[in-house]
Design an enzyme around this catalytic site. Sequence first.
Site, PDB file in Angstrom:
ATOM      1  N   LEU A  27       4.435   3.350  -9.496  1.00 44.99           N
ATOM      2  CA  LEU A  27       5.029   4.613  -8.646  1.00 44.99           C
ATOM      3  C   LEU A  27       5.544   3.833  -7.507  1.00 44.99           C
ATOM      4  O   LEU A  27       5.310   2.449  -7.338  1.00 44.99           O
ATOM      5  CB  LEU A  27       3.559   5.081  -7.831  1.00 44.99           C
ATOM      6  CG  LEU A  27       2.851   6.133  -9.145  1.00 44.99           C
ATOM      7  CD1 LEU A  27       1.380   6.423  -8.219  1.00 44.99           C
ATOM      8  CD2 LEU A  27       3.748   7.509  -9.044  1.00 44.99           C
ATOM      9  N   ASP A  28       6.737   4.318  -6.974  1.00 48.75           N
ATOM     10  CA  ASP A  28       7.461   3.826  -5.685  1.00 48.75           C
ATOM     11  C   ASP A  28       6.517   3.776  -4.521  1.00 48.75           C
ATOM     12  O   ASP A  28       5.449   4.508  -4.559  1.00 48.75           O
ATOM     13  CB  ASP A  28       8.384   5.113  -5.249  1.00 48.75           C
ATOM     14  CG  ASP A  28       9.640   5.009  -6.497  1.00 48.75           C
ATOM     15  OD1 ASP A  28       9.665   4.098  -7.149  1.00 48.75           O
ATOM     16  OD2 ASP A  28      10.454   6.203  -6.151  1.00 48.75           O
ATOM     17  N   PRO A  29       6.771   2.689  -3.796  1.00 48.73           N
ATOM     18  CA  PRO A  29       6.032   2.445  -2.646  1.00 48.73           C
ATOM     19  C   PRO A  29       5.619   3.460  -1.729  1.00 48.73           C
ATOM     20  O   PRO A  29       4.553   3.704  -1.243  1.00 48.73           O
ATOM     21  CB  PRO A  29       6.725   1.346  -1.813  1.00 48.73           C
ATOM     22  CG  PRO A  29       7.429   0.704  -3.106  1.00 48.73           C
ATOM     23  CD  PRO A  29       7.881   1.924  -3.944  1.00 48.73           C
ATOM     24  N   ALA A  66       5.247   6.525  -2.780  1.00 49.04           N
ATOM     25  CA  ALA A  66       4.239   7.600  -3.553  1.00 49.04           C
ATOM     26  C   ALA A  66       3.065   7.184  -3.443  1.00 49.04           C
ATOM     27  O   ALA A  66       2.523   5.995  -3.191  1.00 49.04           O
ATOM     28  CB  ALA A  66       4.865   7.637  -5.014  1.00 49.04           C
TER      29      ALA A  66
END
Length: 312
Positions: free
Chosen positions: A46-48, A50
């Site tokens: 997951l992106d930071p 998110a």
Amino acid sequence: MARKRKGIAINGIIVVDKPKGASSNHVLQQVKRLFNAQKAGHTGSLDPMATGVLPICFGQATRISQYLLDADKAYIATIQLGKTTDTGDAEGQILTQESPPLLDMQELQNLLDLFIGEIQQTPPMYSALKHQGQPLYKLARKGIEITRPPRLIHIYQLDCMGYDSENHTINVYVKCSKGTYIRALAIDIGEKIGCGAHLSALKRVQCGLLTDKEMVSLEKLNALSSQQMLQYIYSSEYPFTDCPIFTIPKDEIDIFYRTGKLMNTQKLHGIVRLYDENAQFIAIANFDQGQLIKKQFFLQGIMEHDQKNVQH
């Protein structure tokens, strides 16, 4: 002589609530240390920015990581209308600003409905996809733009959950296939409205059968004893409990363990849970038109079977 692996041989899956600002790998390493686990891996970053469902597999469960990577996902996202950024999310630099039109909920839902089904989506430059071995986001940071061919994805559900006309934000629920970029979806929605947009918040609420109902936060894990933490570990079989069970006939079990092949498989299709005659879960298998095309053994069943053979 093989070097003994440090840590405890834990097997199973834990669903961590990834906090905002942390990388998926950082969360993985924290969880691995908390459990003192020999082996662990997450099932897709997951992106930071998110938050939400981050399945982490321990031990033998790492064998099913690809199944979870390939599983459908669900998200709750906030889209900021009227502003575009170079990254497509709130962490980027603002590129354009434009006053969004006023919309009602029905207008928004009608617009979102246009994205439901199989659609072509161009991956964003700020992504982990690689070009000639280098992640695109590293090229993007150097100002290099690479042509990305669009990919076929599937949006199963896209619902407008709320609209803030004052702040020009919309909240949406998205259920989608693997490979879907919610940032790219936010950008496309902004283009369709005609004012531009970017993703301002994202929470993953489902990965296959694993949902936010099974999540546990890092803070809670840190407050628990080693024994108490174990209650949050699910079996390797858990993500497949919606798949049919096939019990291998007693006279075929030996050849299956030796060769991985099954007879009488013409009725099997897709992912199947394989059991032995003692109702022991032993493997996940994937069948196509009755042919076994992929399998993942779980060592407990194999070890018990080998021990029985030695005893007899």
